[in-house]
Design a protein around this motif. Structure first.
Motif, PDB file in Angstrom:
ATOM      1  N   SER A 285      70.629  41.492   3.590  1.00  0.00           N
ATOM      2  CA  SER A 285      69.612  40.548   4.050  1.00  0.00           C
ATOM      3  C   SER A 285      68.256  41.230   4.139  1.00  0.00           C
TER       4      SER A 285
ATOM      5  N   ARG B  29      62.102  35.360  10.044  1.00  0.00           N
ATOM      6  CA  ARG B  29      63.195  34.789   9.247  1.00  0.00           C
ATOM      7  C   ARG B  29      63.960  35.884   8.514  1.00  0.00           C
TER       8      ARG B  29
ATOM      9  N   PHE C  38      66.384  36.476   5.169  1.00  0.00           N
ATOM     10  CA  PHE C  38      66.781  35.856   3.911  1.00  0.00           C
ATOM     11  C   PHE C  38      68.061  36.499   3.387  1.00  0.00           C
TER      12      PHE C  38
ATOM     13  N   LEU D 236      69.948  30.937  -2.518  1.00  0.00           N
ATOM     14  CA  LEU D 236      69.245  31.736  -1.530  1.00  0.00           C
ATOM     15  C   LEU D 236      69.268  30.995  -0.199  1.00  0.00           C
ATOM     16  N   ARG D 237      69.722  31.693   0.848  1.00  0.00           N
ATOM     17  CA  ARG D 237      69.790  31.095   2.174  1.00  0.00           C
ATOM     18  C   ARG D 237      68.828  31.806   3.120  1.00  0.00           C
ATOM     19  N   MET D 238      68.503  31.142   4.231  1.00  0.00           N
ATOM     20  CA  MET D 238      67.613  31.727   5.223  1.00  0.00           C
ATOM     21  C   MET D 238      68.158  31.458   6.619  1.00  0.00           C
TER      22      MET D 238
ATOM     23  N   VAL E 190      67.551  27.690   0.898  1.00  0.00           N
ATOM     24  CA  VAL E 190      66.170  27.609   0.422  1.00  0.00           C
ATOM     25  C   VAL E 190      66.122  27.181  -1.036  1.00  0.00           C
TER      26      VAL E 190
ATOM     27  N   PRO F  27      59.810  36.290  -0.662  1.00  0.00           N
ATOM     28  CA  PRO F  27      59.202  35.522   0.430  1.00  0.00           C
ATOM     29  C   PRO F  27      57.786  36.008   0.716  1.00  0.00           C
TER      30      PRO F  27
ATOM     31  N   GLY G 161      57.139  34.690   5.704  1.00  0.00           N
ATOM     32  CA  GLY G 161      58.442  34.076   5.502  1.00  0.00           C
ATOM     33  C   GLY G 161      58.430  32.572   5.399  1.00  0.00           C
TER      34      GLY G 161
ATOM     35  N   VAL H   2      58.611  30.831  -0.337  1.00  0.00           N
ATOM     36  CA  VAL H   2      59.297  31.807  -1.177  1.00  0.00           C
ATOM     37  C   VAL H   2      58.965  31.537  -2.641  1.00  0.00           C
TER      38      VAL H   2
ATOM     39  N   CYS I 114      60.366  31.851  -6.098  1.00  0.00           N
ATOM     40  CA  CYS I 114      61.685  32.010  -6.704  1.00  0.00           C
ATOM     41  C   CYS I 114      61.540  31.998  -8.225  1.00  0.00           C
TER      42      CYS I 114
ATOM     43  N   ALA J  53      60.294  27.387   2.694  1.00  0.00           N
ATOM     44  CA  ALA J  53      61.510  28.032   3.175  1.00  0.00           C
ATOM     45  C   ALA J  53      62.281  27.151   4.147  1.00  0.00           C
TER      46      ALA J  53
END
Length: 793
Positions: free
Chosen positions: A74, A80, A82, A94-96, A106, A125, A129, A132, A134, A151
């Motif tokens: 992470s 935050r 990620f 992708l999670r947060m 996310v 990010p 935060g 993001v 991507c 996010a």
């Protein structure tokens, strides 16, 4: 089964340095209807070969069960945390984790583009935060685009931005904009345009927080290299106005226009660019050339107003001015610039310098180079004044802690065994966590006490080595007497004593671009061992196993050393009784696939079978396709006469000759491979089928919607299972147990189209005397040889 699908055989030739070089299958370079039809017919031939193949399913099940991956590391930005996708960018999103502990997704590539096999290549990010960047690609093509995503809600705020190819993303400290590297391919068949540093500014009105978007529209791409042109911001979603690309001029409150102009000049002509902003202040640019050798590092101070007011002072400084070396630079917690470099140290050393005056004459050595070990990486820890140093020593990683101020070695970190260390993260003032793996240990996350150097698993359920598999390391001598390292993986009983009978053996190597062979868990190799086979991994020249000199000894005009090392590994395995020519198979991918191609065309007498995946095989026209222009420093160029002659001497496509009994061969290509064009395998497969129509099977498997790197774990397992099934059949690993009798023989393309093609060891045609010699060219026979983002094949 019917004969091999006929390929149009033309009369095209190239005249290079006074030599006539025939190229009868030039038409297979082009994406025409005829090429597509021929490739589809080859696929049907492969399907017939594997009809009623039970062992393929058996290998697939083993691979799915043994593909163990640790939880991703992470990263914290603002308040935050990620959480990257588990394993790769295609499986999961992708999670947060918010400050309150709740977790949201996310970016889920499959939700953004349900039909294009999208992959989250990278993400960055903003410093706070809240948003993001991507970077996604699709259909296997390694060129994509950047989407800017909220996010908290998952809404696409901006994009696509690009096109890009594995671009680094560097946010400005105020989160108003980010630098990235823009690069666009001319086509899937050719290298991309020169990379360019660009600045993307977010709209200042980006204050609304719309709910997660729904119904993201997608359309079929207009070209194979179109990246994420199918993705757009959904209408009526509440998203704000898209951002703005910043060319050579920019608004003063974002980045001074003079700095952007200076960056353009500094990066002009670079074949590869990476960038970062360290400590919210220092912009670092690393620029590589296509010719190989060193790179250039540039540094700019974004927080120094005097730098932009002084018309004489340069806005960006060259850190590596006047030297030819490979250098990686970053700013440490003490505000000094640290440089991991080959300058005056082929095995690399760590230096540091004041960033205000970074000229090489001011560099001061912190961690010296060692003659018998390569400095692999240095981690600058934040909470404690120490360095975590990784060296490649004796074929594995050694980890140690050094004092940051003096460079003095403090203690060695106790690793579980000889293996590989990666994903290092500092988790406290006296603790780091990293992932450890070796040939028999799945990737396992460990926590290391910086005071004692002791490591322990982060969970009680950490995977343990399989007691049924053993590893043995030996050295053998190549044709010129050079000792070469070889790892053997096999069942414990098979390696405990001298072999009583030859075992079906899988020989593999990479041998290119200075990349070392460091022990790592590979379910594909372990599946072979679990069925009773032996795996041999050769650390041949061209890699980085013994330092920079080892790489130089196997590149360009010295590339034949790499192949000699592989041949010698095969000869040692046979002489020591581990295997025999009718039980020895080859496996290689990318540059390793080149090693397979040279082995089966230079020493076909040594091998029963070979599988080449994404392989470079036409060394004369390689520069004109994919990322070939970037590899001139590794392979050489046909524009130089001596290098041309070296390339022609070993180019697998050009060495194929009638009357040679070639090993059974399976070529695997991806339709969207923008590194190594499928033409390499197509042309070589057609040449081998024409030259040896009544011999062992020569097959071509083309993978749709795939690229050089397969990101989907499920699809990667399917390709590996088919690879292992082919090698198992041709080396007799499982006898006839894995293939039903109903499958029948695979037939080649003899003059009548009815000649039977032996598809199992029992039907192996006899070797012709002197099969390893090239009588048509007078080239001497060689007595030895052999072989997963930067740019390597």
């Amino acid at each position: 089964m019917n004969a091999y699908p006929p390929a149009p055989r033309g009369t095209e030739v190239d005249v290079l340095h006074g030599r006539v070089v025939p190229d009868p299958y030039r038409s297979l370079e082009h994406e025409t209807g005829d090429t597509a039809e021929w490739t589809a017919a080859q696929g049907r031939l492969v399907d017939a070969y594997f009809r009623d193949c039970r062992v393929r399913r058996r290998f697939a099940d083993r691979l799915e069960e043994s593909d163990v991956r640790p939880e991703p590391t992470s990263m914290r930005f603002g308040d935050r945390e990620f959480l990257p996708p588990s394993g790769d960018g295609a499986d999961g999103g992708l999670r947060m984790r918010r400050a309150d502990g709740s977790v949201v997704t996310v970016c889920d590539p499959r939700e953004i583009d349900p039909v294009g096999h999208p992959v989250l290549d990278r993400f960055a990010p903003s410093p706070d935060g809240r948003v993001v960047a991507c970077q996604l690609s699709r259909r296997g093509v390694e060129y994509g685009a950047i989407l800017v995503i909220d996010a908290d809600t998952g809404t696409i705020l901006d994009g696509p931005v690009g096109p890009t190819r594995y671009s680094s993303i560097a946010w400005l400290p105020d989160c108003s904009a980010f630098f990235y590297v823009s690069q666009e391919p001319a086509s899937v068949a050719s290298a991309g345009t020169r990379p360019v540093v660009a600045l993307h500014r977010l709209d200042s009105r980006r204050a609304a927080r719309p709910a997660r978007g729904a119904g993201l529209a997608a359309r079929e791409p207009t070209s194979q290299a179109g990246g994420l042109d199918a993705v757009r911001v959904p209408e009526n979603s509440g998203a704000t106005r898209p951002g703005v690309e910043t060319p050579i001029t920019a608004e003063p409150d974002v980045v001074p226009a003079g700095l952007l102009a200076a960056i353009t000049v500094a990066t002009e002509g670079a074949a590869a660019i990476s960038l970062r902003i360290d400590r919210g202040r220092w912009l670092l640019l690393h620029c590589g050339s296509a010719a190989g050798g060193g790179n250039r590092v540039w540094l700019a101070d974004l927080a120094d107003p005097t730098a932009f007011a002084d018309p004489v002072r340069p806005l960006i400084r060259c850190v590596t001015e006047g030297i030819d070396a490979r250098t990686h630079a970053e700013i440490g917690p003490d505000g000094l610039l640290y440089l991991l470099t080959t300058h005056r140290a082929p095995n690399r050393r760590l230096c540091r310098v004041e960033p205000a005056d970074p000229h090489p004459e001011h560099w001061r050595e912190v961690v010296p180079a060692l003659p018998d070990a390569t400095l692999a990486s240095v981690t600058l820890l934040e909470g404690t004044p120490v360095l975590l140093v990784l060296r490649l020593l004796g074929g594995a990683h050694e980890a140690a802690l050094h004092d940051r101020a003096t460079g003095r070695r403090l203690r060695t970190i106790t690793l579980p065994g000889p293996g590989r260390v990666g994903q290092i993260v500092e988790t406290g003032h006296r603790e780091v966590r990293f992932v450890y793996t070796d040939f028999v240990t799945p990737p396992t996350r460990l926590r290391c006490d910086l005071v004692t150097g002791f490591c322990r698993p982060t969970t009680r359920q950490a995977s343990r080595p399989s007691p049924a598999t053993a590893v043995r390391q030996v050295r053998y001598r190549s044709a010129d007497g050079t000792p070469v390292r070889l790892f053997l993986l096999g069942r414990t009983a098979d390696l405990a004593v001298r072999p009583r009978h030859p075992l079906p053996t899988l020989l593999t190597a990479y041998g290119g671009f200075g990349i070392p062979t460091v022990p790592a868990y590979d379910p594909e190799l372990l599946a072979w061992v679990a069925e009773g086979g032996l795996v041999a991994i050769a650390c041949v020249r061209g890699g980085g196993d013994e330092g920079a000199a080892w790489h130089r000894a196997g590149r360009s005009e010295r590339k034949q050393n790499t192949f000699d090392d592989l041949h010698a590994a095969a000869e040692w395995l046979i002489a020591d009784g581990h295997t025999s020519p009718d039980r020895l198979g080859l496996l290689g991918s990318s540059n390793g696939g080149l090693l397979v191609g040279t082995a089966i065309t230079q020493r076909p007498d040594l091998f029963a079978a070979g599988v080449a995946r994404g392989a470079v095989l036409d060394m004369i026209r390689s520069e004109q396709f994919g990322l070939g222009p970037l590899w001139r420093g590794e392979y050489g160029s046909v524009r130089d006469e001596s290098q041309f002659l070296a390339l022609l001497a070993y180019s697998p496509y050009h060495r194929v000759r009638p009357g040679i009994g070639y090993p059974a061969t399976l070529f695997v290509v991806a339709d969207g491979d923008t590194r190594v064009h499928p033409m390499h395998a197509r042309k070589t497969c057609a040449a081998m089928q024409h030259a040896d129509p009544a011999g062992r099977p020569v097959l071509l498997r083309a993978l749709p919607d795939a690229g050089h790197v397969e990101h989907s774990r499920h699809r990667a397992a399917a390709v590996a299972a088919e690879t292992l099934a082919f090698l198992a059949r041709e080396t007799g690993l499982l006898g006839a147990a894995g293939f039903a009798e109903a499958a029948g023989p695979v037939r080649g393309a003899g003059s009548s189209g009815e000649t039977g093609l032996a598809a199992s060891p029992s039907g192996r045609p006899p070797r012709r005397a002197g099969a390893h010699q090239d009588s048509s060219t007078g080239l001497p026979s060689r007595s030895s040889h052999r072989n997963t983002r930067r740019e390597t094949p």
